[in-house]
Design a protein around this motif. Structure first.
Motif, PDB file in Angstrom:
ATOM      1  N   HIS A  16       0.830  -1.191   0.000  1.00 30.03           N
ATOM      2  CA  HIS A  16       0.000   0.000   0.000  1.00 30.03           C
ATOM      3  C   HIS A  16       0.871   1.250   0.000  1.00 30.03           C
ATOM      4  N   SER A  17       1.941   1.234   0.779  1.00 31.05           N
ATOM      5  CA  SER A  17       2.843   2.387   0.836  1.00 31.05           C
ATOM      6  C   SER A  17       3.539   2.619  -0.494  1.00 31.05           C
ATOM      7  N   ASP A  18       3.861   1.560  -1.223  1.00 30.60           N
ATOM      8  CA  ASP A  18       4.444   1.704  -2.561  1.00 30.60           C
ATOM      9  C   ASP A  18       3.492   2.449  -3.487  1.00 30.60           C
ATOM     10  N   VAL A  19       2.214   2.071  -3.434  1.00 30.02           N
ATOM     11  CA  VAL A  19       1.214   2.707  -4.292  1.00 30.02           C
ATOM     12  C   VAL A  19       1.043   4.171  -3.908  1.00 30.02           C
ATOM     13  N   VAL A  20       0.987   4.452  -2.614  1.00 32.13           N
ATOM     14  CA  VAL A  20       0.846   5.832  -2.140  1.00 32.13           C
ATOM     15  C   VAL A  20       2.039   6.672  -2.589  1.00 32.13           C
ATOM     16  N   ALA A  21       3.255   6.150  -2.403  1.00 34.08           N
ATOM     17  CA  ALA A  21       4.458   6.888  -2.794  1.00 34.08           C
ATOM     18  C   ALA A  21       4.455   7.193  -4.285  1.00 34.08           C
ATOM     19  N   GLU A  22       4.098   6.216  -5.094  1.00 25.67           N
ATOM     20  CA  GLU A  22       4.094   6.409  -6.544  1.00 25.67           C
ATOM     21  C   GLU A  22       3.111   7.495  -6.951  1.00 25.67           C
ATOM     22  N   ARG A  23       1.936   7.474  -6.366  1.00 18.83           N
ATOM     23  CA  ARG A  23       0.938   8.480  -6.732  1.00 18.83           C
ATOM     24  C   ARG A  23       1.345   9.868  -6.255  1.00 18.83           C
ATOM     25  N   LEU A  24       1.877   9.972  -5.043  1.00 18.95           N
ATOM     26  CA  LEU A  24       2.313  11.276  -4.543  1.00 18.95           C
ATOM     27  C   LEU A  24       3.376  11.884  -5.450  1.00 18.95           C
ATOM     28  N   VAL A  25       4.354  11.078  -5.854  1.00 20.49           N
ATOM     29  CA  VAL A  25       5.418  11.561  -6.734  1.00 20.49           C
ATOM     30  C   VAL A  25       4.842  12.014  -8.069  1.00 20.49           C
ATOM     31  N   THR A  26       3.941  11.236  -8.625  1.00 26.01           N
ATOM     32  CA  THR A  26       3.340  11.569  -9.920  1.00 26.01           C
ATOM     33  C   THR A  26       2.551  12.874  -9.844  1.00 26.01           C
ATOM     34  N   ASP A  27       1.740  13.010  -8.796  1.00 21.89           N
ATOM     35  CA  ASP A  27       0.898  14.195  -8.664  1.00 21.89           C
ATOM     36  C   ASP A  27       1.705  15.471  -8.416  1.00 21.89           C
ATOM     37  N   ALA A  28       2.897  15.326  -7.824  1.00 19.46           N
ATOM     38  CA  ALA A  28       3.683  16.495  -7.416  1.00 19.46           C
ATOM     39  C   ALA A  28       4.641  16.992  -8.481  1.00 19.46           C
ATOM     40  N   ARG A  29       4.614  16.416  -9.667  1.00 19.94           N
ATOM     41  CA  ARG A  29       5.583  16.817 -10.683  1.00 19.94           C
ATOM     42  C   ARG A  29       5.380  18.251 -11.152  1.00 19.94           C
ATOM     43  N   GLU A  30       4.151  18.730 -11.157  1.00 19.99           N
ATOM     44  CA  GLU A  30       3.922  20.073 -11.674  1.00 19.99           C
ATOM     45  C   GLU A  30       3.097  20.946 -10.734  1.00 19.99           C
ATOM     46  N   ARG A  31       2.858  20.473  -9.518  1.00 26.12           N
ATOM     47  CA  ARG A  31       2.079  21.262  -8.575  1.00 26.12           C
ATOM     48  C   ARG A  31       2.473  20.867  -7.160  1.00 26.12           C
ATOM     49  N   VAL A  32       1.956  21.599  -6.203  1.00 29.58           N
ATOM     50  CA  VAL A  32       2.223  21.296  -4.803  1.00 29.58           C
ATOM     51  C   VAL A  32       1.193  20.275  -4.314  1.00 29.58           C
ATOM     52  N   VAL A  33       1.670  19.223  -3.691  1.00 29.93           N
ATOM     53  CA  VAL A  33       0.786  18.219  -3.096  1.00 29.93           C
ATOM     54  C   VAL A  33       1.075  18.172  -1.599  1.00 29.93           C
ATOM     55  N   THR A  34       0.042  18.354  -0.802  1.00 32.31           N
ATOM     56  CA  THR A  34       0.191  18.301   0.645  1.00 32.31           C
ATOM     57  C   THR A  34      -0.346  16.978   1.175  1.00 32.31           C
ATOM     58  N   GLY A  35       0.355  16.429   2.159  1.00 23.66           N
ATOM     59  CA  GLY A  35      -0.089  15.167   2.731  1.00 23.66           C
ATOM     60  C   GLY A  35       0.212  15.091   4.214  1.00 23.66           C
ATOM     61  N   THR A  36      -0.660  14.428   4.949  1.00 16.13           N
ATOM     62  CA  THR A  36      -0.433  14.201   6.362  1.00 16.13           C
ATOM     63  C   THR A  36      -0.975  12.836   6.735  1.00 16.13           C
ATOM     64  N   TRP A  37      -0.556  12.351   7.896  1.00 15.78           N
ATOM     65  CA  TRP A  37      -1.019  11.061   8.392  1.00 15.78           C
ATOM     66  C   TRP A  37      -1.700  11.253   9.731  1.00 15.78           C
ATOM     67  N   LEU A  38      -2.748  10.465   9.973  1.00 14.44           N
ATOM     68  CA  LEU A  38      -3.455  10.482  11.237  1.00 14.44           C
ATOM     69  C   LEU A  38      -3.328   9.135  11.926  1.00 14.44           C
ATOM     70  N   ASN A  39      -3.074   9.166  13.224  1.00 18.37           N
ATOM     71  CA  ASN A  39      -3.167   7.961  14.037  1.00 18.37           C
ATOM     72  C   ASN A  39      -4.123   8.247  15.196  1.00 18.37           C
ATOM     73  N   HIS A  40      -4.262   7.312  16.122  1.00 21.77           N
ATOM     74  CA  HIS A  40      -5.262   7.501  17.174  1.00 21.77           C
ATOM     75  C   HIS A  40      -4.937   8.682  18.086  1.00 21.77           C
ATOM     76  N   TRP A  41      -3.665   9.077  18.136  1.00 20.55           N
ATOM     77  CA  TRP A  41      -3.253  10.216  18.961  1.00 20.55           C
ATOM     78  C   TRP A  41      -3.470  11.522  18.219  1.00 20.55           C
ATOM     79  N   SER A  42      -2.990  11.611  16.987  1.00 19.02           N
ATOM     80  CA  SER A  42      -3.049  12.883  16.261  1.00 19.02           C
ATOM     81  C   SER A  42      -4.468  13.256  15.840  1.00 19.02           C
ATOM     82  N   ILE A  43      -5.325  12.272  15.583  1.00 19.62           N
ATOM     83  CA  ILE A  43      -6.685  12.604  15.152  1.00 19.62           C
ATOM     84  C   ILE A  43      -7.465  13.275  16.277  1.00 19.62           C
TER      85      ILE A  43
END
Length: 251
Positions: A16-43
């Motif tokens: 799953h992380s491989d797929v996420v990394a690939e998409r993030l890289v692809t989407d960020a080639r010509e624009r800014v892509v913001t991402g964050t992660w939530l766990n039971h503490w941060s949410i």
């Protein structure tokens, strides 16, 4: 000699992380892509108005994933410590900025990873105050991957400020990932991810820092599980697929 595992043989969180990394890289080639992660503490500490402005919201942590699933919200699971190294591996020459942690920690993380092209570092204290007053040094560094490890909700707040300053690239929160990099090149042994006991590994190595997170805060999260489901629906986070809110996230 141990045979290298093929992609289909990897633990599902790795795939799953491989797929996420690939998409993030692809989407960020010509624009800014913001991402964050939530766990039971941060949410429990995140601000909905800020989360709405992130394009990618990953679910990190077995407990939060289970709680969402119990409320009928099927989620994929990834984490910054799995995804960000995969992003860097796709382009080892990409300029990187590390923002956060105590003074000297980002520099130590850079020293332990000499193959990475780290062009800017900033601690989460006095240097962060200066950065937020003037982002020109970060912008001039040409960083295309900006990782912020400042804790929720500060890291999300600063990430959105950074994203408004740069023209393209990835602006990602990393939680404690910068600290982990400075402590050891591979903080989690592979078996930890396979067995999904990262929380136990961290608790054993950082009991004073994380004891409350995996006791009191974990119980609190169980009691708030319905509120988490409502929060993610409110911000339209399609975490049932890969974590993307859609391409209209910044409109």
């Amino acid at each position: 000699m141990t045979k290298a595992m093929g992609r289909d043989e990897l633990p599902i969180s790795w795939r799953h992380s491989d797929v996420v990394a690939e998409r993030l890289v692809t989407d960020a080639r010509e624009r800014v892509v913001t991402g964050t992660w939530l766990n039971h503490w941060s949410i429990q500490r995140a601000r909905a108005d800020e989360l709405r402005r992130f394009e990618f919201i990953g679910i990190d942590g077995t407990l939060l994933q289970w709680l969402l699933t119990a409320n009928g919200q099927r989620t994929g699971r990834s984490s910054a410590d799995l995804v960000i190294p995969r992003i860097i591996a796709r382009d080892p020459s990409a300029p990187i900025a590390l923002i956060g942690a105590a003074p000297g920690v980002a520099q130590e993380a850079m020293r332990r990873n000499p193959a990475w092209n780290v062009v800017y570092t900033c601690d989460g204290f006095e240097e962060l105050r200066g950065l937020r007053g003037d982002y020109s040094r970060l912008v001039d560094s040409g960083a295309r991957i900006v990782v912020l490890g400042l804790g929720t909700p500060l890291q999300e707040e600063v990430a959105l400020e950074v994203a408004a300053q740069v023209d393209a690239g990835l602006v990602l929160t990393g939680g404690g990932w910068i600290d982990q990099l400075a402590a050891k090149e591979a903080y989690f042994p592979p078996i930890v991810h396979t067995l999904r006991v990262g929380w136990l590994w961290r608790l054993a190595h950082e009991p004073r820092r994380l004891g409350r997170r995996y006791t009191v805060d974990a119980v609190s999260a169980v009691l708030q599980r319905r509120e988490f489901h409502t929060l993610l629906k409110t911000i339209a986070a399609q975490v049932g697929t890969l974590g993307w809110r859609g391409r209209d996230a910044h409109e």
